[in-house]
Design a protein around this motif. Structure first.
Motif, PDB file in Angstrom:
ATOM      1  N   ALA A 129      48.785  32.121  51.228  1.00  0.00           N
ATOM      2  CA  ALA A 129      48.200  30.977  51.024  1.00  0.00           C
ATOM      3  C   ALA A 129      48.271  29.888  51.750  1.00  0.00           C
ATOM      4  CB  ALA A 129      48.635  30.443  49.402  1.00  0.00           C
ATOM      5  N   ILE A 130      49.617  29.637  52.537  1.00  0.00           N
ATOM      6  CA  ILE A 130      49.562  28.774  53.592  1.00  0.00           C
ATOM      7  C   ILE A 130      48.824  29.156  54.667  1.00  0.00           C
ATOM      8  CG2 ILE A 130      51.251  27.533  55.182  1.00  0.00           C
ATOM      9  CD1 ILE A 130      51.406  26.465  52.206  1.00  0.00           C
ATOM     10  N   ALA A 131      48.798  30.352  55.158  1.00  0.00           N
ATOM     11  CA  ALA A 131      47.892  30.691  56.366  1.00  0.00           C
ATOM     12  C   ALA A 131      46.316  30.643  56.082  1.00  0.00           C
ATOM     13  CB  ALA A 131      48.289  32.333  56.649  1.00  0.00           C
ATOM     14  N   GLU A 132      45.778  30.935  54.712  1.00  0.00           N
ATOM     15  CA  GLU A 132      44.255  30.707  54.691  1.00  0.00           C
ATOM     16  C   GLU A 132      44.206  29.249  54.598  1.00  0.00           C
ATOM     17  OE1 GLU A 132      41.171  31.745  51.094  1.00  0.00           O
ATOM     18  OE2 GLU A 132      43.213  32.704  51.050  1.00  0.00           O
TER      19      GLU A 132
ATOM     20  N   ALA B 295      42.385  25.468  44.324  1.00  0.00           N
ATOM     21  CA  ALA B 295      42.229  23.959  44.345  1.00  0.00           C
ATOM     22  C   ALA B 295      41.358  23.661  45.507  1.00  0.00           C
ATOM     23  CB  ALA B 295      43.767  23.511  44.388  1.00  0.00           C
ATOM     24  N   TYR B 296      41.760  24.258  46.721  1.00  0.00           N
ATOM     25  CA  TYR B 296      40.832  23.839  48.034  1.00  0.00           C
ATOM     26  C   TYR B 296      39.432  24.200  47.752  1.00  0.00           C
ATOM     27  CZ  TYR B 296      38.574  24.505  52.140  1.00  0.00           C
ATOM     28  OH  TYR B 296      37.848  24.547  53.385  1.00  0.00           O
ATOM     29  N   HIS B 297      38.978  25.377  47.156  1.00  0.00           N
ATOM     30  CA  HIS B 297      37.714  25.748  47.077  1.00  0.00           C
ATOM     31  C   HIS B 297      37.072  24.939  46.057  1.00  0.00           C
ATOM     32  CE1 HIS B 297      37.664  28.884  50.016  1.00  0.00           C
ATOM     33  NE2 HIS B 297      38.726  29.599  49.365  1.00  0.00           N
ATOM     34  N   THR B 298      37.631  24.601  45.000  1.00  0.00           N
ATOM     35  CA  THR B 298      37.274  23.866  43.568  1.00  0.00           C
ATOM     36  C   THR B 298      36.868  22.523  44.598  1.00  0.00           C
ATOM     37  OG1 THR B 298      38.508  25.108  42.257  1.00  0.00           O
ATOM     38  CG2 THR B 298      37.560  22.895  41.339  1.00  0.00           C
ATOM     39  N   SER B 299      37.757  21.767  45.192  1.00  0.00           N
ATOM     40  CA  SER B 299      37.724  20.651  45.574  1.00  0.00           C
ATOM     41  C   SER B 299      36.653  20.504  46.749  1.00  0.00           C
ATOM     42  CB  SER B 299      38.785  20.139  46.691  1.00  0.00           C
ATOM     43  OG  SER B 299      40.002  20.062  45.880  1.00  0.00           O
ATOM     44  N   ALA B 300      36.326  21.713  47.331  1.00  0.00           N
ATOM     45  CA  ALA B 300      34.863  21.749  48.248  1.00  0.00           C
ATOM     46  C   ALA B 300      33.713  21.801  47.459  1.00  0.00           C
ATOM     47  CB  ALA B 300      35.226  23.126  49.226  1.00  0.00           C
ATOM     48  N   SER B 301      33.745  22.632  46.454  1.00  0.00           N
ATOM     49  CA  SER B 301      32.536  22.632  45.531  1.00  0.00           C
ATOM     50  C   SER B 301      32.129  21.057  44.911  1.00  0.00           C
ATOM     51  CB  SER B 301      32.450  23.610  44.531  1.00  0.00           C
ATOM     52  OG  SER B 301      33.559  23.515  43.684  1.00  0.00           O
ATOM     53  N   THR B 302      33.405  20.614  44.440  1.00  0.00           N
ATOM     54  CA  THR B 302      33.340  19.295  43.814  1.00  0.00           C
ATOM     55  C   THR B 302      32.601  18.075  45.014  1.00  0.00           C
ATOM     56  OG1 THR B 302      35.105  19.551  42.351  1.00  0.00           O
ATOM     57  CG2 THR B 302      34.455  17.249  43.015  1.00  0.00           C
ATOM     58  N   LEU B 303      33.059  18.050  46.118  1.00  0.00           N
ATOM     59  CA  LEU B 303      32.760  17.232  47.078  1.00  0.00           C
ATOM     60  C   LEU B 303      31.142  17.663  47.392  1.00  0.00           C
ATOM     61  CD1 LEU B 303      35.772  16.955  49.705  1.00  0.00           C
ATOM     62  CD2 LEU B 303      34.482  15.053  48.367  1.00  0.00           C
ATOM     63  N   ASN B 304      30.839  18.913  47.530  1.00  0.00           N
ATOM     64  CA  ASN B 304      29.422  19.181  48.034  1.00  0.00           C
ATOM     65  C   ASN B 304      28.563  18.673  46.967  1.00  0.00           C
ATOM     66  OD1 ASN B 304      29.876  20.586  50.174  1.00  0.00           O
ATOM     67  ND2 ASN B 304      30.252  22.529  49.152  1.00  0.00           N
ATOM     68  N   LEU B 305      28.919  18.704  45.603  1.00  0.00           N
ATOM     69  CA  LEU B 305      28.044  18.124  44.524  1.00  0.00           C
ATOM     70  C   LEU B 305      28.222  16.497  44.751  1.00  0.00           C
ATOM     71  CD1 LEU B 305      26.419  19.268  42.318  1.00  0.00           C
ATOM     72  CD2 LEU B 305      28.540  18.975  40.550  1.00  0.00           C
TER      73      LEU B 305
ATOM     74  N   ALA C 158      48.948  31.010  45.045  1.00  0.00           N
ATOM     75  CA  ALA C 158      47.581  31.128  45.110  1.00  0.00           C
ATOM     76  C   ALA C 158      46.663  30.149  44.475  1.00  0.00           C
ATOM     77  CB  ALA C 158      47.046  32.534  44.571  1.00  0.00           C
ATOM     78  N   ARG C 159      47.153  29.250  43.588  1.00  0.00           N
ATOM     79  CA  ARG C 159      46.302  28.156  42.932  1.00  0.00           C
ATOM     80  C   ARG C 159      46.260  27.023  44.085  1.00  0.00           C
ATOM     81  NH1 ARG C 159      46.081  27.155  37.496  1.00  0.00           N
ATOM     82  NH2 ARG C 159      46.895  28.756  36.169  1.00  0.00           N
ATOM     83  N   MET C 160      46.965  26.953  44.964  1.00  0.00           N
ATOM     84  CA  MET C 160      46.258  25.944  46.198  1.00  0.00           C
ATOM     85  C   MET C 160      45.399  26.393  46.729  1.00  0.00           C
ATOM     86  SD  MET C 160      50.031  24.936  48.121  1.00  0.00           S
ATOM     87  CE  MET C 160      50.608  26.546  48.394  1.00  0.00           C
ATOM     88  N   VAL C 161      45.051  27.482  47.020  1.00  0.00           N
ATOM     89  CA  VAL C 161      43.761  28.256  47.722  1.00  0.00           C
ATOM     90  C   VAL C 161      42.575  27.708  46.689  1.00  0.00           C
ATOM     91  CG1 VAL C 161      42.601  30.236  48.667  1.00  0.00           C
ATOM     92  CG2 VAL C 161      45.022  29.613  48.859  1.00  0.00           C
TER      93      VAL C 161
ATOM     94  N   ALA D 151      57.470  22.958  32.963  1.00  0.00           N
ATOM     95  CA  ALA D 151      56.445  22.112  32.550  1.00  0.00           C
ATOM     96  C   ALA D 151      54.924  22.457  33.181  1.00  0.00           C
ATOM     97  CB  ALA D 151      57.144  20.607  32.900  1.00  0.00           C
ATOM     98  N   TYR D 152      54.097  21.763  32.680  1.00  0.00           N
ATOM     99  CA  TYR D 152      52.790  21.916  33.529  1.00  0.00           C
ATOM    100  C   TYR D 152      52.657  20.973  34.473  1.00  0.00           C
ATOM    101  CZ  TYR D 152      47.500  21.227  33.987  1.00  0.00           C
ATOM    102  OH  TYR D 152      46.561  20.998  34.524  1.00  0.00           O
ATOM    103  N   ARG D 153      52.461  21.238  35.774  1.00  0.00           N
ATOM    104  CA  ARG D 153      52.369  20.321  36.804  1.00  0.00           C
ATOM    105  C   ARG D 153      50.929  20.168  37.397  1.00  0.00           C
ATOM    106  NH1 ARG D 153      56.952  18.313  38.881  1.00  0.00           N
ATOM    107  NH2 ARG D 153      58.912  19.131  38.105  1.00  0.00           N
ATOM    108  N   GLY D 154      50.045  20.631  36.704  1.00  0.00           N
ATOM    109  CA  GLY D 154      48.513  20.361  37.219  1.00  0.00           C
ATOM    110  C   GLY D 154      48.149  21.937  37.817  1.00  0.00           C
ATOM    111  N   ASP D 155      46.721  21.946  37.684  1.00  0.00           N
ATOM    112  CA  ASP D 155      46.154  23.401  37.798  1.00  0.00           C
ATOM    113  C   ASP D 155      46.331  23.888  39.298  1.00  0.00           C
ATOM    114  OD1 ASP D 155      45.224  23.465  35.235  1.00  0.00           O
ATOM    115  OD2 ASP D 155      43.188  23.468  35.971  1.00  0.00           O
ATOM    116  N   MET D 156      46.969  22.985  40.253  1.00  0.00           N
ATOM    117  CA  MET D 156      47.269  23.557  41.686  1.00  0.00           C
ATOM    118  C   MET D 156      48.503  24.191  41.587  1.00  0.00           C
ATOM    119  SD  MET D 156      47.552  21.351  45.281  1.00  0.00           S
ATOM    120  CE  MET D 156      46.103  20.659  45.145  1.00  0.00           C
ATOM    121  N   VAL D 157      49.303  24.041  40.589  1.00  0.00           N
ATOM    122  CA  VAL D 157      50.646  24.739  40.525  1.00  0.00           C
ATOM    123  C   VAL D 157      50.734  25.781  39.272  1.00  0.00           C
ATOM    124  CG1 VAL D 157      53.012  24.289  40.080  1.00  0.00           C
ATOM    125  CG2 VAL D 157      51.746  22.385  41.179  1.00  0.00           C
ATOM    126  N   ASN D 158      50.275  25.460  37.982  1.00  0.00           N
ATOM    127  CA  ASN D 158      50.350  26.541  36.984  1.00  0.00           C
ATOM    128  C   ASN D 158      49.534  26.184  35.927  1.00  0.00           C
ATOM    129  OD1 ASN D 158      51.713  23.977  36.133  1.00  0.00           O
ATOM    130  ND2 ASN D 158      53.693  25.029  35.488  1.00  0.00           N
TER     131      ASN D 158
END
Length: 453
Positions: free
Chosen positions: A38-41, A165-175, A160-163, A139-146
């Protein structure tokens, strides 16, 4: 939004000093087999925002710090992957645009529009675990974690949720870019933005304001004025820089200047739980060129604030540092003045912003985490009263809000009661202002700004 120069992966050794410092609120995923992948990607993907955009924002925030603009920052307490739909994103953007119109037209002040969007996928928690019916899970720490579902599979900390989150952020910013640059934000559509709001008779003043804007626009059209400035808006993305694995992996060196930028968002803030002076969060964010915010609660001393300035803004650069105060309605008038006085006397030009949400959280009689709208509004009033008494600049508003007609905060002109929570409570974390409550707050702030001017 302006594009910036190309960026390369950050390799400055100072950017990793945080790894040897005390750190809190981090997931337990370092030993997970998917962590390295995940970090490498994330280290190789394109930046979500560009250095040039970040520099523009820093200049805008400098104007606000000097009383010539106002920051409007709002969005979900915690974004979710499921809610990253076109309808929900457009509703949040539309509500922020409506609030900005109220502020700009009502107070004759430029408004910097910033979403808690495209990155707000992680949340600090007061406890590492949650227990239900004798079962204890992380505990639930946000969708980027669990995940939010209360199962061992869902609550596992998954890198893998970090990746995702990145792609969801990219599509959100595009919109968001399509909405704000492609005609959706055209000021001549102000009546279209009003749909769903002005249907309530108690908010007829919004329709009245829209008619005044229409009249002004028609006058400008008759005079042959250029409407290009009315067709699109600048819109910036922000989030709490909580998960340093994610933030570090998305940091890039700008090819123009050789300076590191955290390209996960334009504006990043440090929370009340992670702002210790010698902590990993303060160290890491001191080394990137983004504008930085810090949440300050009622326990903050003037010495704390001055030390944070020395670490995060040693060059006293206007637009670099924002203090986001979250005192609570009962504390704002007592606790804030000494902070503002001593910071101002030091010569630092920080931007003062009020977060009237987090200091006013209570539990409703029927068990829901909520906020009383009257308390939220009173903290905003107190924020302006303090700055009015000191002759300083109340520079912005930071709120958790949504464009939907949820029922999560009690009260408002179209009042929400606790019975409405059963059907209308949707937040997975903190309660948010709904569409109407958000606009009601905008009118309060516009009135306060107008009186100052």
């Amino acid at each position: 939004m302006l594009s910036g120069a190309a960026a390369t992966s950050a390799s400055h050794p100072e950017l990793d000093n945080w790894r040897s410092l005390p750190i809190s609120q981090q997931p337990s995923w370092r030993g997970d087999p998917g962590y390295d992948a995940a970090i490498a990607e994330l280290s190789m993907v394109p930046p979500l925002v560009f250095a040039g955009e970040v520099d523009v924002l820093r200049g805008r925030l400098a104007e606000a710090a000097q009383g010539r603009a106002f920051l409007l920052q709002g969005g979900d307490c915690a974004e979710t992957f499921e809610a990253a739909t076109a309808d929900k994103i457009s509703a949040r953007v539309r509500t922020l645009l409506q609030m900005a119109v109220v502020l700009t037209y009502g107070a004759s002040v430029p408004v910097i529009k910033m979403g808690r969007m495209a990155g707000q996928f992680a949340k600090p928690r007061s406890s590492n675990d949650e227990t239900r019916n004798g079962v204890t899970l992380p505990a639930y720490r946000g969708d980027m974690v669990n995940g939010y579902d209360f199962t061992p599979e869902s609550r596992r900390h998954d890198p893998a949720r970090m990746v995702r989150a990145y792609h969801t952020s990219a599509s959100t910013l595009n919109l968001i870019r399509a909405f704000t640059q492609g005609g959706f934000a055209d000021l001549r559509l102000v009546h279209h933005w009003n749909k769903g709001f002005t249907s309530n008779p108690s908010h007829s003043r919004y329709e009245s304001l829209a008619r005044e804007i229409d009249r002004a626009v028609r006058f400008m059209d008759a005079c042959g004025a250029d409407f290009e400035a009315l067709k699109r808006v600048e819109f910036f993305a922000s989030h709490e820089a909580l998960l340093l694995d994610y933030e570090r992996a998305l940091t890039r060196v700008d090819s123009r200047t050789g300076q590191p930028y955290d390209t996960s968002g334009h504006f990043l803030w440090i929370g009340e739980r992670t702002r210790d002076l010698d902590s990993a969060h303060v160290d890491f964010l001191s080394r990137v060129r983004n504008p930085i915010g810090v949440k300050l609660g009622p326990s903050t001393s003037a010495e704390d604030a001055l030390a944070l300035i020395d670490r995060l803004d040693p060059n006293r650069e206007p637009g670099r540092l924002t203090f986001i105060t979250r005192m609570g309605a009962r504390n704002i008038r007592e606790k804030l003045p000494s902070l503002v006085e001593k910071v101002t006397a030091s010569g630092a030009q920080v931007l003062w912003v009020t977060d009237p949400m987090h200091g006013n959280t209570v539990t409703s009689p029927n068990g829901y985490k909520t906020r009383n709208f009257d308390d939220v509004m009173d903290e905003v009033r107190g924020f302006f009263e303090v700055h009015d008494s000191l002759g300083t600049f109340p520079g912005g508003l930071h709120v958790e809000m949504t464009g939907d007609d949820v029922a999560e905060c009690l009260g408002g002109a179209d009042p929400v009661d606790q019975e409405a929570f059963v059907e209308g409570y949707e937040s997975v974390c903190d309660p948010r202002l709904n569409h109407m409550q958000s606009l009601e707050m905008a009118f309060l702030v516009a009135g306060a700004l107008s009186r100052r001017s």
